[in-house]
Scaffold this motif. Structure first.
Motif, PDB file in Angstrom:
ATOM      1  N   GLY A 154      42.894  39.980  35.312  1.00 33.35           N
ATOM      2  CA  GLY A 154      42.213  39.955  36.608  1.00 33.35           C
ATOM      3  C   GLY A 154      41.704  41.329  37.001  1.00 33.35           C
ATOM      4  O   GLY A 154      40.664  41.463  37.655  1.00 33.35           O
ATOM      5  N   ILE A 155      42.421  42.360  36.605  1.00 35.99           N
ATOM      6  CA  ILE A 155      42.019  43.727  36.992  1.00 35.99           C
ATOM      7  C   ILE A 155      40.917  44.240  36.063  1.00 35.99           C
ATOM      8  O   ILE A 155      39.949  44.850  36.506  1.00 35.99           O
ATOM      9  CB  ILE A 155      43.253  44.656  36.960  1.00 35.99           C
ATOM     10  CG1 ILE A 155      44.242  44.196  38.031  1.00 35.99           C
ATOM     11  CG2 ILE A 155      42.862  46.112  37.189  1.00 35.99           C
ATOM     12  CD1 ILE A 155      45.580  44.863  37.982  1.00 35.99           C
ATOM     13  N   ILE A 156      41.047  43.923  34.767  1.00 38.08           N
ATOM     14  CA  ILE A 156      40.079  44.445  33.797  1.00 38.08           C
ATOM     15  C   ILE A 156      38.760  43.657  33.843  1.00 38.08           C
ATOM     16  O   ILE A 156      37.683  44.237  33.766  1.00 38.08           O
ATOM     17  CB  ILE A 156      40.684  44.412  32.376  1.00 38.08           C
ATOM     18  CG1 ILE A 156      41.844  45.399  32.311  1.00 38.08           C
ATOM     19  CG2 ILE A 156      39.648  44.781  31.313  1.00 38.08           C
ATOM     20  CD1 ILE A 156      42.683  45.274  31.070  1.00 38.08           C
ATOM     21  N   ALA A 157      38.867  42.348  33.975  1.00 44.01           N
ATOM     22  CA  ALA A 157      37.641  41.529  33.956  1.00 44.01           C
ATOM     23  C   ALA A 157      37.641  40.528  35.114  1.00 44.01           C
ATOM     24  O   ALA A 157      37.699  39.306  34.896  1.00 44.01           O
ATOM     25  CB  ALA A 157      37.528  40.807  32.617  1.00 44.01           C
ATOM     26  N   PRO A 158      37.559  41.011  36.365  1.00 42.65           N
ATOM     27  CA  PRO A 158      37.637  40.077  37.500  1.00 42.65           C
ATOM     28  C   PRO A 158      36.501  39.057  37.507  1.00 42.65           C
ATOM     29  O   PRO A 158      36.714  37.894  37.871  1.00 42.65           O
ATOM     30  CB  PRO A 158      37.562  40.996  38.729  1.00 42.65           C
ATOM     31  CG  PRO A 158      37.129  42.326  38.245  1.00 42.65           C
ATOM     32  CD  PRO A 158      37.423  42.415  36.788  1.00 42.65           C
TER      33      PRO A 158
END
Ligand code: HEM
Length: 227
Positions: A67-71
């Protein structure tokens, strides 16, 4: 006050500790860098603890990171009802798997006097924290539905605000206490990382086939030689 502590002080303190203490430990005492192995003392229960724990928690942490790297990708993916239900169900299964493994790991130490002798305060604290972290995660997943989706619109922007050193508490302030405990637990675990055997997390994925040397000395032999 509590919000400032959990969402500003704790994450930055944890990050500072990891960045400063970890390299210090690497250079000053390389032999303690790996997990302190107890496999040669007991391996049957270990198998039933360590496998469910690692398979469960590693995949869950990768999902947290996704979720943080590829929201954007995650938003599109979780926008499909079928994918949302499938991924949340798999996540829950993995959560229970990790909880089962961590409880076995705790019971293994509680029930073996020999293992108790080589279990230090840091090991107990870490085990309790990991179990509490997994249990609060499962609670959120079950009773604050659909976490994987609202995570993208609350936790992710909060993390970006931390990374740019402009923490935006408004994303976190109104969450229920159980969620705040889950976040605080995560930061505490990160803060403890350089002081405990959890430090192997940083080492193992890079060269997981090549353990650093661990020197074991048998106390009885040493005594015999002295005598
Ligand atoms: C050491 C770090 C962490 C560990 C070990 C951990 C562990 C877990 C576990 C085991 C679950 C249950 C997964 C499931 O049943 O689907 C979970 C869910 C969750 N965690 Fe964490 N967590 C960590 C850090 C965080 C942080 C820093 C946040 C946000 C501030 C967070 C937010 C959530 C949310 C929103 C859920 C619910 C996801 C869903 O409903 O699918 N976690 N966590």
């Amino acid at each position: 006050m509590l919000n400032n502590l959990i969402f500003i002080v704790l994450p930055y303190a944890a990050l500072a500790l990891v960045l400063i203490v970890t390299p210090y430990r690497w250079y000053t005492n390389r032999l303690t860098w790996s997990a302190y192995s107890t496999q040669f003392l007991e391996r049957k229960t270990l198998y039933w603890g360590i496998n469910p724990w690692h398979y469960g928690i590693i995949l869950i942490l990768l999902a947290h990171l996704a979720g943080i790297i590829a929201p954007g990708v995650m938003k599109r993916l979780l926008g499909h009802m079928d994918a949302l239900i499938f991924l949340e169900s798999v996540g829950l299964g993995l959560g229970f798997l990790a909880l089962f493994g961590s409880i076995i790991l705790l019971l293994r130490r509680v029930n073996s006097p020999m293992l108790k002798r080589v279990t230090f305060a840091g090991d107990w604290v870490l085990l309790f924290l990991l179990i509490a972290q997994t249990a609060t995660g499962i609670y959120i997943s079950l009773f604050m539905r659909w976490g994987s989706q609202w995570y993208l619109h609350t936790v992710v922007p909060y993390f970006y605000s931390l990374l740019t050193f402009k923490p935006q508490l408004e994303y976190m302030a109104d969450f229920p206490l159980i969620f705040k405990l889950h976040a605080a637990g995560a930061f505490l675990i990160v803060a403890l990382l350089p002081f405990t055997k959890l430090v192997h997390m940083l080492y193992q994925p890079i060269t997981f086939l090549k353990d650093p040397p661990i020197l074991y000395r048998w106390l009885s032999r040493a005594r015999e030689r002295v005598g």
